[in-house]
Design an enzyme around this catalytic site. Structure first.
Site, short mmCIF file in Angstrom:
data_model
loop_
_atom_site.label_atom_id
_atom_site.label_comp_id
_atom_site.label_asym_id
_atom_site.label_seq_id
_atom_site.Cartn_x
_atom_site.Cartn_y
_atom_site.Cartn_z
N GLY A 123 0.82 -1.20 0.00
CA GLY A 123 0.00 0.00 0.00
C GLY A 123 0.86 1.25 0.00
O GLY A 123 2.08 1.20 0.19
N TRP A 124 0.21 2.38 -0.23
CA TRP A 124 0.92 3.66 -0.35
C TRP A 124 1.73 3.98 0.91
O TRP A 124 2.90 4.38 0.83
CB TRP A 124 -0.08 4.79 -0.63
CG TRP A 124 0.58 6.12 -0.74
CD1 TRP A 124 0.62 7.09 0.23
CD2 TRP A 124 1.34 6.62 -1.84
NE1 TRP A 124 1.35 8.16 -0.22
CE2 TRP A 124 1.80 7.90 -1.49
CE3 TRP A 124 1.66 6.10 -3.11
CZ2 TRP A 124 2.57 8.69 -2.34
CZ3 TRP A 124 2.43 6.88 -3.96
CH2 TRP A 124 2.88 8.15 -3.58
N GLU A 127 4.49 0.09 -3.59
CA GLU A 127 4.38 1.39 -4.28
C GLU A 127 5.61 2.24 -3.96
O GLU A 127 5.61 2.94 -2.97
CB GLU A 127 3.09 2.09 -3.88
CG GLU A 127 1.86 1.24 -4.24
CD GLU A 127 0.53 1.92 -3.99
OE1 GLU A 127 0.47 3.16 -3.90
OE2 GLU A 127 -0.46 1.21 -3.87
N TYR A 128 6.65 2.15 -4.84
CA TYR A 128 6.84 1.31 -6.01
C TYR A 128 8.30 0.86 -6.01
O TYR A 128 9.15 1.60 -5.49
CB TYR A 128 6.57 2.07 -7.32
CG TYR A 128 5.32 2.92 -7.28
CD1 TYR A 128 4.05 2.36 -7.52
CD2 TYR A 128 5.40 4.28 -6.97
CE1 TYR A 128 2.91 3.15 -7.48
CE2 TYR A 128 4.26 5.05 -6.92
CZ TYR A 128 3.02 4.49 -7.17
OH TYR A 128 1.89 5.26 -7.10
N MET A 164 -3.42 0.47 -11.78
CA MET A 164 -4.00 1.50 -10.91
C MET A 164 -4.28 2.75 -11.75
O MET A 164 -3.64 3.80 -11.61
CB MET A 164 -3.06 1.78 -9.73
CG MET A 164 -2.93 0.57 -8.80
SD MET A 164 -2.15 0.94 -7.21
CE MET A 164 -0.43 0.96 -7.68
N TYR A 172 -6.05 5.31 -11.82
CA TYR A 172 -6.77 6.35 -11.10
C TYR A 172 -5.73 7.15 -10.34
O TYR A 172 -4.52 6.88 -10.49
CB TYR A 172 -7.83 5.73 -10.16
CG TYR A 172 -7.42 4.46 -9.47
CD1 TYR A 172 -6.42 4.46 -8.51
CD2 TYR A 172 -8.02 3.24 -9.78
CE1 TYR A 172 -6.03 3.30 -7.88
CE2 TYR A 172 -7.63 2.06 -9.16
CZ TYR A 172 -6.64 2.09 -8.19
OH TYR A 172 -6.25 0.93 -7.58
N ASP A 173 -6.17 8.15 -9.57
CA ASP A 173 -5.22 9.11 -8.97
C ASP A 173 -4.37 9.76 -10.07
O ASP A 173 -3.20 10.09 -9.85
CB ASP A 173 -4.28 8.44 -7.94
CG ASP A 173 -5.02 7.87 -6.74
OD1 ASP A 173 -6.11 8.40 -6.42
OD2 ASP A 173 -4.54 6.92 -6.13
N TRP A 182 -10.83 -0.17 -6.64
CA TRP A 182 -10.41 0.37 -5.36
C TRP A 182 -11.48 1.35 -4.95
O TRP A 182 -11.64 2.37 -5.60
CB TRP A 182 -9.04 1.08 -5.43
CG TRP A 182 -8.70 1.49 -4.05
CD1 TRP A 182 -9.04 2.67 -3.42
CD2 TRP A 182 -8.04 0.68 -3.07
NE1 TRP A 182 -8.62 2.63 -2.11
CE2 TRP A 182 -8.01 1.43 -1.88
CE3 TRP A 182 -7.50 -0.62 -3.09
CZ2 TRP A 182 -7.44 0.91 -0.70
CZ3 TRP A 182 -6.93 -1.10 -1.92
CH2 TRP A 182 -6.90 -0.33 -0.75
#
Ligand SMILES: *[C@@H]1O[C@H](CO)[C@@H](O)[C@H](O)[C@H]1NC(C)=O
Length: 395
Positions: free
Chosen positions: A110-111, A152-153, A215, A217-218, A366
Site C-alpha cells: 500500500g501507499w 508502491e513502487y 492502478m 486512477y489518482d 479500489w
C-alpha cells in the site's frame, strides 16, 4: 467496433430492464479490494465482511498486510468488531460457502508502506526467502487463494535501483512456492511509461503474475497545479496534447511494453479526488484551486470522497450542485467552492466496456467499501454493478 455503438444507453437500459441490476455475474474478472479499516468508519460508512458483494466480485482482496521492518516478517491487521460488523479473516474466508467460485486474496503493501521495508528485504537473498516463506504460511494457514503485491513502487520512494530486478525475483519465487497449491500471485502497478521505466520489467512480470492490476486512477489530485478528474478515460478537454495522463493511454503503455491484455485488469475508482476552488469564475477541469477538498463525513480525508459521500450529498442538496458529465469519459461537479472529479455508473460502464473491447481480463475496484454499498442513494453497489454490466455488454 460494434461495442462502441451503444455508448450512453446504460441509464436507459438499467431503468427499463431491472435484471441488469445488482445480481449480474461478470464474464470477466472483477477484482474487489477491501480496505479492512473501513470497519472503523462512522455510522453509514461502517463496512464489514457481511457487506461484501459475493455475487458481483469474482476476487476479493483483503488489504493490507504490512512488513515488520526490514526482516521478511509480516504484520496482519488487527481484527475488529464494531456495531455488529466485523473484518475477521475467518468470516471473510467463510464467504466461499456462499459462492464457491469466489477467490479471496490478501494484499501486502500500500501507499503508506512505501519502499522502506520492501527494498532491503527483496535485495537480500536470505530475507527474501524468509519473506516468501512467511507469505506462503499466512496465505495457506488462513485459507486464502493467493497474494497481491502492492509495493508502491520498486526503485522509487526511498528504494534502490536494483529493486526493479529483485522485484521480479520475488514474484518468481512466490509463484514457485504457490504453484503446488494453485495459489494466485498478482500485483497492483503504477501506469505511466515513466513508472514502468523505473519500476517494472513488464515482460518478466507478465510471465510470472496471474493478473496485473492497473492502478488507472489518482491521475489528478492536489499535487497538480489545477483541477483534474481522478481517472479520465480519454484526455480531458483542458489537457495539453502531450500530457497522456488518461486510462486509455495507460492501457496502451502496458500492452506496448509487453503485457498480455488477458492478464491486465482495468482499475476503476469508487471515489473522487476533491479540491477547494479559488473562485467560481472557473469551475471546470484545469481550474485554479487553493487546496484539497473538505473531508467527507464518513471517510474523513481531505482531497478524497467516497462515491457514496458524493451521491448522498448531491441527493440531499440537488440545487446546490452543478454536475458535468463528459460522456463516456469522466464527471466533475461543484457545490460552491468544493469541486470533485469522479466516475458515475455511466462512465464506469463505458470504461468496463472499453476493457472488454481491448481484450483485458476484467476490471478491478479500489475499493469495494467506497461504492454505495448500502444503497444510500438508490440500489446497492451502483458502480460495481455498472462495471459488470459494461464488461458483459461487449461480445
Ligand atoms: C487511445 O490511445 C492510443 C495510444 O496512445 C491512441 O492511438 C488512441 O487514439 C487513443 N484513443 C482515443 C479515443 O483517444
Amino acid at each position: 467496433m460494434k461495442c462502441f455503438l451503444f455508448f450512453g444507453v446504460y441509464l436507459f437500459l438499467s431503468l427499463a430492464w431491472p435484471s441488469l441490476g445488482a445480481s449480474a455475474r461478470s464474464d470477466g474478472v472483477v477484482f474487489c479490494y477491501y480496505g479492512e479499516w473501513a470497519n472503523e468508519r462512522a455510522s453509514a460508512g461502517r463496512f464489514g465482511v457481511s457487506d461484501l458483494p459475493t455475487n458481483l466480485c469474482t476476487h476479493i482482496v483483503y488489504s493490507f498486510l504490512l512488513l515488520d521492518g526490514p526482516t521478511g516478517n509480516i504484520i496482519a491487521p488487527k481484527p475488529t468488531s464494531n456495531e455488529g460488523k466485523t473484518n475477521y479473516v475467518a468470516d471473510l474466508i467463510a464467504l466461499k460457502e456462499i459462492n464457491a467460485d469466489l477467490k479471496i486474496l490478501a494484499a501486502i503493501g500500500g501507499w503508506s508502506e512505501g519502499s522502506d521495508n520492501f527494498s532491503p528485504v527483496v535485495n537480500d537473498d536470505a530475507l527474501r526467502a524468509n519473506f516468501v516463506k512467511n507469505l506462503y504460511e499466512y496465505i495457506d494457514s488462513n485459507g486464502f487463494d493467493g497474494l497481491d503485491l502492492d509495493w508502491e513502487y520498486p526503485s522509487q520512494r526511498g528504494g534502490l535501483e536494483t529493486d526493479k530486478e529483485k522485484f521480479v525475483s520475488l514474484v518468481k519465487e512466490l509463484k514457485e512456492a504457490f504453484t503446488p497449491k494453485g495459489y494466485l500471485v498478482t500485483s497492483a502497478v503504477a501506469v505511466t511509461q515513466a513508472h514502468i521505466d523505473l519500476s517494472y520489467d513488464v515482460t518478466a512480470l507478465n510471465e510470472h503474475l496471474d493478473y496485473i492490476n492497473l492502478m488507472t486512477y489518482d491521475l489528478h489530485g492536489t499535487w497538480d497545479t489545477e483541477t483534474g478528474a481522478n481517472a479520465p478515460l480519454y484526455p480531458q478537454e483542458t489537457d495539453a496534447p502531450t500530457l497522456n495522463l488518461n486510462v486509455n493511454n495507460s492501457v496502451h503503455v502496458w500492452i506496448n511494453n509487453g503485457a498480455s491484455p488477458s492478464k491486465l485488469l482495468l482499475g476503476l475508482a469508487n471515489y473522487g479526488k476533491s479540491f477547494t476552488l479559488t473562485s467560481l469564475e472557473n469551475t471546470g477541469t484545469g481550474a485554479p484551486f487553493d487546496g484539497a477538498g473538505a473531508p467527507g463525513p464518513y471517510t474523513g480525508a481531505a482531497g478524497t470522497l467516497a462515491y457514496y459521500e458524493i451521491c448522498e450529498d448531491q441527493q440531499n442538496n440537488p440545487s446546490e450542485w452543478s454536475v458535468t458529465e463528459v460522456e463516456g469519459n469522466y464527471v466533475y461537479a461543484n457545490k460552491d467552492l468544493q469541486w470533485v472529479g469522479y466516475d458515475n455508473p455511466n462512465t464506469i460502464y463505458a470504461k468496463a466496456r472499453y476493457a472488454k473491447e481491448m481484450g483485458l481480463g476484467g476490471i478491478m475496484y479500489w475499493a469495494v467499501d467506497l461504492d454505495d454499498f448500502s444503497g444510500l442513494c438508490g440500489s446497492k453497489y451502483p458502480l460495481i454493478s455498472a462495471g459488470v454490466n459494461g464488461y458483459n455488454s461487449c461480445h
